[in-house]
Design a protein around this motif. Sequence first.
Motif, PDB file in Angstrom:
ATOM      1  N   UNK A   6       0.828  -1.214   0.000  1.00 58.32           N
ATOM      2  CA  UNK A   6       0.000   0.000   0.000  1.00 58.32           C
ATOM      3  C   UNK A   6       0.862   1.264   0.000  1.00 58.32           C
ATOM      4  N   UNK A   7       0.640   2.116  -0.968  1.00 59.02           N
ATOM      5  CA  UNK A   7       1.275   3.427  -0.964  1.00 59.02           C
ATOM      6  C   UNK A   7       2.689   3.468  -1.510  1.00 59.02           C
ATOM      7  N   UNK A   8       3.236   2.325  -1.933  1.00 57.32           N
ATOM      8  CA  UNK A   8       4.621   2.335  -2.416  1.00 57.32           C
ATOM      9  C   UNK A   8       4.669   2.554  -3.923  1.00 57.32           C
ATOM     10  N   UNK A   9       5.356   3.594  -4.351  1.00 61.10           N
ATOM     11  CA  UNK A   9       5.514   3.809  -5.788  1.00 61.10           C
ATOM     12  C   UNK A   9       6.955   3.588  -6.228  1.00 61.10           C
ATOM     13  N   UNK A  10       7.894   3.742  -5.311  1.00 63.19           N
ATOM     14  CA  UNK A  10       9.296   3.536  -5.668  1.00 63.19           C
ATOM     15  C   UNK A  10       9.871   4.773  -6.306  1.00 63.19           C
ATOM     16  N   UNK A  11      11.168   4.745  -6.444  1.00 62.01           N
ATOM     17  CA  UNK A  11      11.829   5.897  -7.029  1.00 62.01           C
ATOM     18  C   UNK A  11      11.682   5.839  -8.543  1.00 62.01           C
ATOM     19  N   UNK A  12      11.288   6.946  -9.141  1.00 56.64           N
ATOM     20  CA  UNK A  12      11.043   6.927 -10.587  1.00 56.64           C
ATOM     21  C   UNK A  12      12.323   7.122 -11.378  1.00 56.64           C
ATOM     22  N   UNK A  13      13.144   8.046 -10.913  1.00 55.87           N
ATOM     23  CA  UNK A  13      14.350   8.343 -11.698  1.00 55.87           C
ATOM     24  C   UNK A  13      15.534   7.617 -11.075  1.00 55.87           C
ATOM     25  N   UNK A  14      16.143   6.759 -11.842  1.00 54.91           N
ATOM     26  CA  UNK A  14      17.313   6.037 -11.330  1.00 54.91           C
ATOM     27  C   UNK A  14      18.404   6.076 -12.383  1.00 54.91           C
ATOM     28  N   UNK A  15      19.618   6.187 -11.945  1.00 55.01           N
ATOM     29  CA  UNK A  15      20.740   6.103 -12.856  1.00 55.01           C
ATOM     30  C   UNK A  15      20.745   4.700 -13.480  1.00 55.01           C
TER      31      UNK A  15
ATOM     32  N   UNK B  57      11.565  -3.067  -4.334  1.00 57.86           N
ATOM     33  CA  UNK B  57      12.787  -2.631  -3.650  1.00 57.86           C
ATOM     34  C   UNK B  57      12.956  -3.501  -2.418  1.00 57.86           C
ATOM     35  N   UNK B  58      14.179  -3.977  -2.189  1.00 58.93           N
ATOM     36  CA  UNK B  58      14.455  -4.789  -1.000  1.00 58.93           C
ATOM     37  C   UNK B  58      15.557  -4.139  -0.199  1.00 58.93           C
ATOM     38  N   UNK B  59      15.427  -4.189   1.116  1.00 56.38           N
ATOM     39  CA  UNK B  59      16.491  -3.714   2.001  1.00 56.38           C
ATOM     40  C   UNK B  59      16.578  -4.658   3.196  1.00 56.38           C
ATOM     41  N   UNK B  60      17.760  -4.682   3.803  1.00 50.31           N
ATOM     42  CA  UNK B  60      17.978  -5.531   4.977  1.00 50.31           C
ATOM     43  C   UNK B  60      17.814  -4.709   6.250  1.00 50.31           C
ATOM     44  N   UNK B  61      17.216  -5.296   7.288  1.00 45.66           N
ATOM     45  CA  UNK B  61      17.125  -4.622   8.587  1.00 45.66           C
ATOM     46  C   UNK B  61      17.385  -5.618   9.715  1.00 45.66           C
ATOM     47  N   UNK B  62      18.297  -5.246  10.587  1.00 46.87           N
ATOM     48  CA  UNK B  62      18.625  -6.103  11.729  1.00 46.87           C
ATOM     49  C   UNK B  62      17.429  -6.217  12.658  1.00 46.87           C
ATOM     50  N   UNK B  63      17.317  -7.355  13.309  1.00 44.80           N
ATOM     51  CA  UNK B  63      16.246  -7.524  14.284  1.00 44.80           C
ATOM     52  C   UNK B  63      16.689  -6.864  15.583  1.00 44.80           C
ATOM     53  N   UNK B  64      15.821  -6.016  16.116  1.00 42.82           N
ATOM     54  CA  UNK B  64      16.131  -5.319  17.365  1.00 42.82           C
ATOM     55  C   UNK B  64      15.703  -6.137  18.576  1.00 42.82           C
ATOM     56  N   UNK B  65      14.657  -6.943  18.392  1.00 37.92           N
ATOM     57  CA  UNK B  65      14.124  -7.706  19.515  1.00 37.92           C
ATOM     58  C   UNK B  65      14.928  -8.983  19.732  1.00 37.92           C
ATOM     59  N   UNK B  66      14.903  -9.477  20.955  1.00 38.31           N
ATOM     60  CA  UNK B  66      15.534 -10.764  21.252  1.00 38.31           C
ATOM     61  C   UNK B  66      14.579 -11.869  20.808  1.00 38.31           C
ATOM     62  N   UNK B  67      15.100 -13.063  20.551  1.00 35.55           N
ATOM     63  CA  UNK B  67      14.184 -14.176  20.269  1.00 35.55           C
ATOM     64  C   UNK B  67      13.397 -14.466  21.536  1.00 35.55           C
ATOM     65  N   UNK B  68      12.071 -14.516  21.425  1.00 35.72           N
ATOM     66  CA  UNK B  68      11.264 -14.659  22.640  1.00 35.72           C
ATOM     67  C   UNK B  68      10.149 -15.676  22.469  1.00 35.72           C
ATOM     68  N   UNK B  69      10.117 -16.350  21.304  1.00 37.60           N
ATOM     69  CA  UNK B  69       9.108 -17.380  21.109  1.00 37.60           C
ATOM     70  C   UNK B  69       7.768 -16.856  20.636  1.00 37.60           C
ATOM     71  N   UNK B  83      15.777   8.521   1.002  1.00 35.42           N
ATOM     72  CA  UNK B  83      15.947   7.073   1.052  1.00 35.42           C
ATOM     73  C   UNK B  83      14.681   6.383   0.571  1.00 35.42           C
ATOM     74  N   UNK B  84      14.795   5.608  -0.468  1.00 37.95           N
ATOM     75  CA  UNK B  84      13.614   5.027  -1.097  1.00 37.95           C
ATOM     76  C   UNK B  84      12.781   4.205  -0.112  1.00 37.95           C
ATOM     77  N   UNK B  85      13.428   3.355   0.646  1.00 37.30           N
ATOM     78  CA  UNK B  85      12.679   2.459   1.529  1.00 37.30           C
ATOM     79  C   UNK B  85      12.498   3.066   2.925  1.00 37.30           C
TER      80      UNK B  85
END
Lengths: 206, 238
Positions: A6-15, B57-69, B83-85
């Motif tokens: 929902x709401x994600x369009x992404x960046x349009x201009x990219x190198x 678009x994909x990005x990585x994010x570390x887990x802040x919480x401890x494993x708690x079940x 920042x795109x994401x």
Amino acid sequence: MPPVTRGFVGRRKRDPRLPPGQYDVGDQWPVLTAEPAPNLDTARWTFRIDGLVDHSVEWNWDEIRALPRERWDGDIHCVTTWTKFGMTWDGIPLDALLEAAGPLPEARYVVAHSHTGYTTNLPLADITGGRAWLAFAAASAPERPAPLTREHGGPARLLVPHLYFWKSAKWVAGLRLLADDDPGFWERNGYHDRGDPWAEQRFQGD
Amino acid sequence: METTSRKTLRWQLATVLEVRDEAPKVRTFRLGLDGPATHLPGQYYVLRLTAEDGYTAQRSYSVASAPHGRPEIELTVERLDDGEVSEFLHDVVVPGDVLEVRGPVGGWFAWDGAGPALLVGGGSGQVPLAAMLRHARALGRPELVRMVLSVRTPRGLYYGDELRGPEVHPVFTKVAPEGSRRPAGRLRLDDVAPLVRGGETAFVCGSPAFADAAAALLTEAGLPPAAIRIEQFGPTGA
Ligand SMILES: Cc1cc2nc3c(=O)[nH]c(=O)nc-3n(C[C@H](O)[C@H](O)[C@H](O)COP(=O)(O)OP(=O)(O)OC[C@H]3O[C@@H](n4cnc5c(N)ncnc54)[C@H](O)[C@@H]3O)c2cc1C
């Protein structure tokens, strides 16, 4: 296709030189390693090709530095999402080194290993055909390549610029040719066996 | 250690359960998963966003919480200008939204709670280290970890009062809190050296420049390079 967010369009201009998910790191060249950089003495340094070859070959620093070198100009891409445009590199084509060892017909993969114990796997086809080097020097073009610092893998590292840069093993000590793929350090920790940035092959299963 | 299984690498839908401010431009997202959180502190998830036209678009994010079940994790994201994401997560995402994630990923920068650990973080590098501290406390073994955090100002510390206490040694690089004995300034050898006991594994996380400098200090403080694990991300740090 994955579900729409929902709401994600992404960046349009990219190198167009940026593979998906990458950003231009500009003048910086981040140092990314899992361990602190080692101090390697060129007096004791060696580079070895073995495994499925006609005969193993080992070069010392003086021997390898006497071989003809090539220049490569282009961009490098790190899986942690930075891309560095317009670099100049200096090194020996792996084709020439492999030819000296004589790969056997059944050799289809290599494991590159470093003086630190780091390993990474590559299809042999990805390091032949003029696409991979043993590199000694680099620069942001149009400068003259300067010797690789120890942070960047000096005195010598692999350069396989068409794959994510974790494949370009720093402090490389040798290549072992194999019939079957044998995942290396990051690959056993979930990273992709090939790592094509344009196909966004970051993790196993991509 | 093989900690990234094939199951891990399946995309799943996660519902945003809560969004919380952590520090200026830093926000935590609590996500509901389809099974109990099984990560090791230090591991991360990959988040994927998809636009109407199929752009992802994909990005990585570390887990802040401890494993708690429980079937949930917390991710803490710093908003980068343009920042795109991270901008999308900060500006658009509200509880009830559904995001795609897969994980946990990464087995090297991970602490299983078995031995002593020295945690050194800058900026958003606090995130995976907080998971480690929380895990140590949940195990009833807080003495296993010692934590050095480098932030610009007191407001740069994440997680309210959690990153406080005898295990935590904050270092302020721009503005130190009133009455503090250490003047504001970059991480130095005497900030970390007294915390080295011998036999620990060090986990260093922050921007490449921060991680590099911190690892050099740890080596100077006597830690063998093989005992230092590094993860670099984020534009900030100290
Ligand atoms: C293993 C791992 C764990 C991570 N954990 C966290 C976390 O817990 N919290 C968190 O906030 N982030 C974390 N990150 C970083 C995160 O994955 C994104 O890179 C970040 O959120 C920026 O994405 P974006 O789409 O907002 O910016 P982009 O659109 O990708 O980039 C916008 C601009 O920001 C700058 N930029 C982007 N990424 C970086 C970077 N890594 N370093 C320097 N400058 C950059 C660039 O100038 C770029 O032009 C982690 C990264 C990795 C690899």
